[in-house]
Enzyme design. Structure first.
Site, PDB file in Angstrom:
ATOM      1  N   GLU A  31       0.855  -1.182   0.000  1.00 24.84           N
ATOM      2  CA  GLU A  31       0.000   0.000   0.000  1.00 24.84           C
ATOM      3  C   GLU A  31       0.894   1.235   0.000  1.00 24.84           C
ATOM      4  O   GLU A  31       2.118   1.121   0.100  1.00 24.84           O
ATOM      5  CB  GLU A  31      -0.939  -0.011   1.213  1.00 24.84           C
ATOM      6  CG  GLU A  31      -0.229   0.033   2.560  1.00 24.84           C
ATOM      7  CD  GLU A  31      -1.172  -0.198   3.745  1.00 24.84           C
ATOM      8  OE1 GLU A  31      -2.177  -0.918   3.594  1.00 24.84           O
ATOM      9  OE2 GLU A  31      -0.891   0.344   4.813  1.00 24.84           O
ATOM     10  N   HIS A  61      -3.924   3.393   8.408  1.00 26.26           N
ATOM     11  CA  HIS A  61      -2.677   2.847   8.944  1.00 26.26           C
ATOM     12  C   HIS A  61      -1.679   3.982   9.177  1.00 26.26           C
ATOM     13  O   HIS A  61      -1.558   4.880   8.340  1.00 26.26           O
ATOM     14  CB  HIS A  61      -2.044   1.861   7.957  1.00 26.26           C
ATOM     15  CG  HIS A  61      -2.798   0.579   7.823  1.00 26.26           C
ATOM     16  ND1 HIS A  61      -2.745  -0.202   6.690  1.00 26.26           N
ATOM     17  CD2 HIS A  61      -3.621  -0.066   8.682  1.00 26.26           C
ATOM     18  CE1 HIS A  61      -3.508  -1.267   6.863  1.00 26.26           C
ATOM     19  NE2 HIS A  61      -4.052  -1.211   8.057  1.00 26.26           N
TER      20      HIS A  61
END
Lengths: 286, 379
Positions: free
Chosen positions: A211, A249
């Site tokens: 990611e 995150h």
């Protein structure tokens, strides 16, 4: 074979009497994981799961009494670094930290310390490990994956489940699934996991789910080009993420032009890695 | 979390970094009074959490208390890059001879803090890093040992700092490092650190970013959060334990898990839509949380359809479905909703939702296509 965990893993759970710790201990035991004990400071001498699993005051006591070689950590963020140090000092080979929200400075200290020891840390802020049919260490739902020859490594939780599930739906299974976690500083990175999969006889192909944020995927691409004989298929989440924003995150942020999905995809394609346009495309690319 | 200049400099001063005498003011009259106390020339500096304050006219030099009052009145009525100026810092003006850059941040790839200095101070350091990276001297700090004396001397030598300033510079580096790690900072920056005509080193500007995950150790810093820079919907989301970021598109997204939420946004675009937001509702999906998520998504009038993607795993699909239905009952959204549920009892959950006239989907690709079609009115 598999990597990191299997049916010989002797696991203790740090934070076993907490809500999350106890719930997931039940799930891990139900899956067949050999959970030999737990640790909650102050609750040594108690038993959980109808008297099946003993609780100790310290990791050292638990390890001495049970011969444990791995630990999974469910303690709150403010105590998590201490829990990792304790497990490392007790000599455990593998520490899997599920906890989310650990201060990044704590993680830098953890890494600086355990890098000198023979301990492998996976996580934090991760779903843990699953070797289908043998053991699960962490919170990955056991029934979404079947045993097989695909190694899976990922920075994400539910996105990983998505991929395991898509594989299972067409009859493909996983050797081991490794959730390395979504924090900027973690214990195991893509290259560590890729190296283990390359050496594992059961693993024939690898799925790498990255990611935005940082440059670990770019470095992994270089490693794949130079050191991997097994095919790797990848997916990178966050192509539509705006710069400068942390996408859930702690590590998922594009800063000063680095960490973009485009840069990672380009690096992976240059390393002959097939990059899926969306997670459900992964099985056909394998 | 970002701290204002005056907050950052006050923290630096606590650890022995010299800063100019000065105080913060919320009114022009206060500004005048502070200028009178300080005497001589002062700088009136807007306290807003954006870069480029100087260029926007938010930093001015005043030769007298009267002028300070006038400038403060003007600056306090300004908006800089959309942010209102609520406070000005009144600092005694320094006789600047040389400008140096000094900063500490985390080097993610090295997994260590790094202290950086440059003789090219006072300008945008990111531009220096891009154009002339050799002008920035970097030294990594072992997080277990902390900054060592020899490292500060290496920095001083690296930027050709005259030797008579090495001792003062070393003290400032050490102070900045202590401020950094005692505050769980991810950035502590002095730009510029000046050498005055009197031969003193002085931190005339300061900036700090604090690790949100470290704030539990610093209730005093947590209180300094400036809500002006935060999107109100993001502040609201935080109250419910949701992670929400507003975007520009037409398809609202509600997803469990950050990675899956990003993947859901991406696939929406792949099939011709644009995500209206990032939203991670986290584990479980109780009705309160889902209702709060619906309200956040639907507060954006551009949203033409909502895509709900829940990978249940251990959470049961029928429970998630009941949570969604209870939330819909409360919020009564008027746009079409597409739901994809996976996990234990997912089929039962899908049936419950289909009975309530929602569009259901089995795969992510199917869900994204249905959401894009629904947004176009093809329900």
């Amino acid at each position: 074979m598999s990597i990191l965990v299997n049916k010989n893993t002797r696991l203790i759970v740090q934070g076993i009497t907490g809500r999350e710790g106890l719930f997931h201990t039940q799930q891990m035991v139900a899956y067949g994981t050999n959970v030999v004990g737990g640790v909650t400071p102050g609750k040594g001498g108690e038993w959980v799961l109808d008297g099946k699993i003993p609780v100790f005051d310290s990791v050292r006591q638990a390890a001495e009494a049970t011969g444990a070689n791995a630990s999974v950590i469910f303690v709150p963020a403010r105590f998590a670094a201490d829990a990792i140090f304790e497990a490392a000092d007790a000599g455990l080979e593998l520490i899997v930290c599920i906890t989310e929200g650990i201060p990044v400075f704590d993680m830098m200290r953890v890494r600086a310390y355990i890098d000198h020891l023979d301990t492998r840390l996976v996580g934090p802020n991760c779903p843990g490990l699953l070797t289908p049919g043998e053991a699960k260490v962490g919170i990955i739902p056991g029934d979404i994956a079947i045993p097989g020859n695909v190694g899976v490594v990922s920075r994400s939780g539910t996105l990983t489940y998505e991929v395991l599930y898509a594989l299972k739906n067409i009859g493909m299974g996983a050797s081991t699934c490794v959730g390395i976690g979504g924090d900027p500083v973690n214990g195991t990175n893509f290259i560590d996991a890729l190296r283990m999969f390359e050496a594992d006889p059961q693993t024939e192909k690898v799925v790498m789910i990255g990611e935005i944020g940082g440059t670990d995927e770019e470095k992994a691409a270089e490693f794949i080009a130079n050191h991997m004989s097994k095919p790797v298929v990848s997916f990178i989440a966050g192509q539509t993420a705006p710069p400068g924003k942390r996408m859930g995150h702690a590590g998922a942020i594009v800063q000063g032009g680095t960490g973009t999905a485009a840069s990672k995809i380009e690096a992976l394609k240059a390393a002959n890695v097939k990059v899926a346009r969306h997670p459900e495309e992964i099985p056909e690319l394998l | 979390m970002k701290l204002h200049e005056y907050q950052s400099k006050n923290i630096f001063a606590k650890y022995g970094v010299p800063i100019p005498p000065g105080r913060v003011a919320a009114t022009a009259a206060e500004a005048r009074q502070i200028a009178e106390e300080l005497g001589g020339r002062v700088v009136v500096k807007s306290q807003v959490l954006v870069g480029g304050r100087g260029k926007a006219g938010g930093v001015k030099l005043a030769n007298s208390p009267e002028e300070a009052e006038e400038l403060a009145a003007k600056i306090l009525s300004m908006e800089i890059k959309g942010l209102p100026v609520r406070k000005v810092l009144i600092d005694k003006a320094a006789n600047i001879e040389t400008e140096i850059y000094l900063g500490i941040t985390n080097d993610r790839a090295a997994r260590k803090p790094v202290i950086m200095a440059s003789a090219a101070g006072g300008v945008d350091i990111e531009e220096v890093a891009r154009e002339t990276p050799e002008k920035i001297i970097k030294v990594h700090i072992d997080p277990l040992l902390g900054l060592q004396g020899y490292q500060t001397r290496d920095l001083a030598a690296g930027i050709d700092l005259p030797k008579e300033h090495w001792r003062a510079f070393g003290k400032i580096c050490t102070g900045l490092w202590e401020a950094y790690y005692h505050s769980d900072a991810t950035l502590a920056e002095i730009n510029p650190l000046v050498i005055t005509a009197e031969g003193e080193l002085l931190a005339v500007d300061g900036k700090m970013l604090i690790d949100d995950n470290g704030l539990f150790r610093h209730p005093d810093l947590a209180e300094m959060r400036d809500l002006d820079v935060e999107d109100p919907t993001e502040v609201e989301a935080r109250k419910y334990g949701l992670s929400f970021i507003k975007l520009d598109g037409n398809i609202g997204c509600m997803v469990n898990g950050a990675g899956l939420a990003m993947a859901t946004m991406d696939i929406t675009k792949l099939f011709g839509g644009l995500p209206a937001n990032f939203l991670d509702i986290g584990g479980g999906a109780n009705a309160d949380k889902v209702a709060a998520a619906f309200r956040l998504i639907l507060s954006d009038p551009k949203v033409e359809a909502v895509l709900i993607n829940i990978f249940g795993g251990i959470t049961r699909g029928d429970e998630v479905a009941r949570g969604i239905l209870a939330a819909i009952d409360e919020v009564k959204p008027e746009v079409p909703m597409v739901v994809r549920l996976v996990g234990t009892n997912a089929e039962e959950g899908r049936q419950l939702l289909a009975d309530a006239d929602m569009i259901t989907a089995e795969t992510l690709a199917d869900a994204a296509q249905k959401a894009v079609a629904a947004a176009k009115g093809g329900k």
